[in-house]
Design a protein around this motif. Structure first.
Motif, PDB file in Angstrom:
ATOM      1  N   UNK A  93       0.850  -1.192   0.000  1.00 49.02           N
ATOM      2  CA  UNK A  93       0.000   0.000   0.000  1.00 49.02           C
ATOM      3  C   UNK A  93       0.881   1.235   0.000  1.00 49.02           C
ATOM      4  N   UNK A  94       0.327   2.323  -0.504  1.00 52.98           N
ATOM      5  CA  UNK A  94       0.988   3.628  -0.431  1.00 52.98           C
ATOM      6  C   UNK A  94       0.393   4.413   0.729  1.00 52.98           C
ATOM      7  N   UNK A  95       1.063   5.473   1.188  1.00 52.15           N
ATOM      8  CA  UNK A  95       0.462   6.301   2.240  1.00 52.15           C
ATOM      9  C   UNK A  95      -0.927   6.807   1.845  1.00 52.15           C
ATOM     10  N   UNK A  96      -1.084   7.224   0.619  1.00 53.85           N
ATOM     11  CA  UNK A  96      -2.401   7.698   0.182  1.00 53.85           C
ATOM     12  C   UNK A  96      -3.413   6.555   0.191  1.00 53.85           C
ATOM     13  N   UNK A  97      -2.956   5.367  -0.201  1.00 52.18           N
ATOM     14  CA  UNK A  97      -3.845   4.212  -0.181  1.00 52.18           C
ATOM     15  C   UNK A  97      -4.259   3.839   1.235  1.00 52.18           C
ATOM     16  N   UNK A  98      -3.343   3.993   2.188  1.00 57.56           N
ATOM     17  CA  UNK A  98      -3.658   3.726   3.594  1.00 57.56           C
ATOM     18  C   UNK A  98      -4.772   4.664   4.060  1.00 57.56           C
ATOM     19  N   UNK A  99      -4.622   5.945   3.751  1.00 56.57           N
ATOM     20  CA  UNK A  99      -5.624   6.928   4.177  1.00 56.57           C
ATOM     21  C   UNK A  99      -6.956   6.672   3.484  1.00 56.57           C
ATOM     22  N   UNK A 100      -6.907   6.272   2.216  1.00 60.39           N
ATOM     23  CA  UNK A 100      -8.155   5.950   1.505  1.00 60.39           C
ATOM     24  C   UNK A 100      -8.879   4.789   2.188  1.00 60.39           C
ATOM     25  N   UNK A 101      -8.126   3.762   2.565  1.00 62.54           N
ATOM     26  CA  UNK A 101      -8.743   2.617   3.252  1.00 62.54           C
ATOM     27  C   UNK A 101      -9.346   3.059   4.589  1.00 62.54           C
ATOM     28  N   UNK A 102      -8.601   3.885   5.293  1.00 64.19           N
ATOM     29  CA  UNK A 102      -9.053   4.363   6.597  1.00 64.19           C
ATOM     30  C   UNK A 102     -10.363   5.143   6.468  1.00 64.19           C
ATOM     31  N   UNK A 103     -10.417   6.036   5.513  1.00 64.59           N
ATOM     32  CA  UNK A 103     -11.607   6.860   5.338  1.00 64.59           C
ATOM     33  C   UNK A 103     -12.774   6.061   4.760  1.00 64.59           C
ATOM     34  N   UNK A 104     -12.474   5.095   3.910  1.00 66.35           N
ATOM     35  CA  UNK A 104     -13.542   4.248   3.379  1.00 66.35           C
ATOM     36  C   UNK A 104     -14.193   3.435   4.501  1.00 66.35           C
TER      37      UNK A 104
END
Length: 709
Positions: free
Chosen positions: A320-331
């Protein structure tokens, strides 16, 4: 104001960077597996945030969360979904990961329905927020301050013992029982006792597949656990394998959990998994951590956030990328928030009948059948009935202190070991919490446990195993789980030449206060046999928890009025319906309502009263719960006067409930009571000064009858 844990994660995750030397090689967790566990961790975190959101708007009721403990997802990953689990209240990630392993589950919705006490919540039905599920083999626990450890011990023991007896249980033969708890709970005497019993089993070579998981965040609300204490207390116990992992490091937690689980599964011996965690967001929503923790400590805790550590691991693995981590978190936030909004409007329990449905009375009892056979004593009647029940019911086990080789302190279980074998009739260590914990486990495993508590006074240090564990399980699982048992308790006073408080105890209030508990209190041999059989039926058929209070002083009594008359002997067969009283005589002047030793005393007093022109009938209540109110009212109205002869204490004794039942039913006659004093029972002849006596019954009866003439 944003939750600091939430804000810190978002800020720290955004600053993560891939390692300069390239991606790390997969360790014990593959990239795909790590992402699955991260999803469980994210779900658990957002359930905690949703709980606070719901509570702040007056739509939720529970905010003890799992934040900082999300590493327990690794424990679930290391086990199988058919391993029974008794979980700590910070087990959100464990619950979500286990649910992922079983198709068709909706764990986020289920937990949210529990937070808002919704009637459609699938385990407790709105009665409590618990982690529990039949399909997931998660046995619901309420406030797990170590009280569930004896049950876990008993279940691990029962799985092995059932296999030895060729009996099926709801779990496979090689199942592991997992029980999680906090570091503060590890100091509780109940935990110490359960661990001691587990180690004792290992010392004796008895198989016990129990994995104890201590999630150590260093705090019990605001009280600190001394650093190093858990390792010092449990790290070198003979017979208890010790494993330690960093619960904030998902890879380490998974590797060590898998090792610990494999050890227990293969060796069938207990193990202690020490999972070092951190507590985030306080003990509960109302907890102000800044009142007892320094800013530096709070900041250090945020730095150990297991979600952030897993995010770092995923970035390092190239998963995962940092942006992908945040996307998962917010989803995940959006998913949980939408479910929470729906759950908030779900209907709640709307009546006392709905709330109390799992406490419904026992099913229809068999009709009372008269006994047959030779006359015997109370002790002999109980012994013969236990033997017959063991013959009839392959899943029944009898155990306790001294019950096997010795046959009980009073000989009540003599010969049962030879009759049924050591796998079904056995001695336990001297620890009532463990005795009752074994019973809880056997009941869960589908067997019929009949434990013995040697004296009523010895029950009190373990009563919560009945009150807080046995009686609550069907209530907080809406009947989906049950732990039937018949607890035999030698009790009451009046022993000759042997006494003092611990062997002559008349305190029954702690039992009468427990919702749903069936309490039998036989006096005569035929009733002792028939009521014991009725309790076995109610336990096996309806899953009821039953206590049989056996009057020690009547165990070996043979005579009623004169030496040699044999008036207290009776055959041991027959059956007695739950909640039905027994009447002696048809006197029209007075009804004496009583039980246990009071029956013999009242019958003797009634004979002397008859010689003085007072015609009494004696009502043996037999059941202290459910109280036989219909029979009581019938006999009370037949004479218009009731004397309650109560050998228990004036305050908190049985007579309070009897008189209240008469008043509630609108009884318009005269009522009085005579009871033992509010005193502990002293040694020797001094006991006569504080206990109910035949003379006291006679005097009170005459006074009550005279008041109407």
């Amino acid at each position: 104001m944003p939750e600091p844990t939430d804000a810190h994660f978002l800020e720290a995750a955004a600053s993560l960077a891939p390692p300069s030397g390239g991606f790390a090689a997969p360790g014990p967790l593959s990239r795909e597996r790590c992402l699955e566990l991260f999803d469980a961790q994210l779900g658990s975190r957002h359930l905690d945030l949703a709980a606070r959101w719901l509570r702040a708007r007056g739509r939720g009721f529970y905010t003890i969360g799992s934040s900082g403990h999300e590493g327990n997802a690794a424990v679930a990953a290391a086990l199988r979904p058919d391993d029974p689990a008794l979980l700590h209240y910070r087990s959100g990630a464990f619950f979500l990961e286990r649910a992922r392993q079983v198709p068709g589950q909706t764990p986020l919705r289920d937990v949210l329905l529990g937070l808002v006490a919704a009637a459609e919540e699938p385990i407790a039905g709105g009665r409590h927020k618990v982690f529990g599920s039949g399909p997931l083999n998660v046995i619901p626990q309420t406030s797990t301050i170590a009280s569930h450890l004896p049950r876990a011990l008993g279940l691990a023991f029962a799985i092995e013992r059932a296999a030895r007896l060729g009996l099926a249980t709801p779990w496979p033969r090689d199942a592991v029982v997992v029980c999680s708890f906090g570091d503060a709970s590890a100091n509780h005497s109940t935990a110490a006792g359960a661990v001691n019993a587990a180690v004792n089993c290992a010392f004796q070579g008895l198989p016990l597949p129990l994995l104890l998981v201590c999630e150590d965040n260093g705090l019990g609300i605001s009280v600190r656990t001394a650093p190093g204490w858990i390792h010092a207390a449990y790290g070198s116990r003979p017979g208890l394998a010790y494993f330690h992992a960093d619960g904030c490091d998902l890879a380490d937690a998974f590797a060590v959990s898998a090792e610990a689980a494999a050890y227990v599964r293969e060796q069938r011996r207990p193990a202690f998994l020490h999972l070092r965690t951190v507590r985030l967001m306080g003990h509960a929503g109302s907890d102000v951590e800044s009142s007892y923790r320094t800013p530096a400590e709070l900041t250090a805790g945020l730095g150990r956030d297991p979600l952030l550590a897993t995010a770092r691991l995923l970035v390092g693995l190239g998963a995962a990328t940092p942006a992908g981590i945040i996307d998962r978190y917010e989803a995940k936030r959006a998913e949980v928030a939408a479910l929470a909004e729906k759950a908030a409007g779900a209907p709640r329990l709307s009546s006392a009948a709905e709330v109390m449905a799992p406490l419904r009375a026992a099913g229809p009892s068999r009709r009372e059948r008269p006994p047959a056979g030779e006359p015997v004593t109370v002790a002999q009647a109980i012994n013969r009935t236990l033997g017959a029940l063991l013959d009839e019911r392959p899943g029944m086990v009898v155990f306790g202190e001294d019950v096997a080789r010795k046959g009980g302190v009073y000989g009540v279980t003599r010969g049962l070991l030879r009759r049924a074998g050591a796998a079904r009739v056995f001695d336990t260590i001297l620890d009532e919490q463990s005795v009752l914990g074994l019973a809880l486990g056997f009941g869960l495993a589908g067997m019929l446990p009949v434990p013995e508590i040697q004296y009523l006074a010895y029950l009190h240090n373990a009563a919560d195993q009945i009150r807080g564990e046995a009686a609550t399980l069907p209530f907080f699982s809406a009947g989906r789980y049950r732990n039937p048992m018949v607890v035999r308790i030698a009790g009451y006073a009046y022993q000759k030449g042997f006494g003092g408080h611990f062997h002559n105890d008349n305190a029954v209030a702690a039992l009468r206060d427990i919702p749903g508990l069936v309490i039998a209190s036989p006096a005569r041999p035929d009733d002792a046999a028939g009521m014991l059989r009725a309790c076995a039926d109610a336990a096996e058929r309806d899953g009821r928890v039953c206590a049989v209070l056996e009057p020690i002083a009547l165990y070996h009594v043979r005579d009623l009025h004169e030496d040699g008359d044999g008036g207290w002997l009776a055959p041991a067969g027959g059956t007695v319906p739950v909640g039905r009283a027994r009447t002696y005589g048809d006197g029209r002047d007075l009804t004496i309502a009583t039980f246990a030793n009071g029956v013999r005393m009242s019958l003797r007093a009634a004979r002397r009263l008859a010689a003085r022109g007072v015609a009494c009938r004696v009502l043996d209540l037999r059941w202290l719960a459910p109280l036989p109110v219909a029979d009581l009212l019938r006999e009370a109205r037949a004479t218009g006067a009731v004397l309650v002869a109560d050998e228990t204490r004036r305050t908190g004794g049985v007579s309070e409930g009897v008189l209240a039942a008469l008043a509630d039913a609108g009884f318009e006659g005269r009522a009085a009571r005579v009871a033992s004093e509010d005193s502990f029972i002293p040694l020797g002849d001094a006991a006569a000064h504080v206990l109910l006596s035949e003379r006291a019954i006679e005097d009170a009866a005459e006074a009550l009858v005279r008041s109407a003439r």
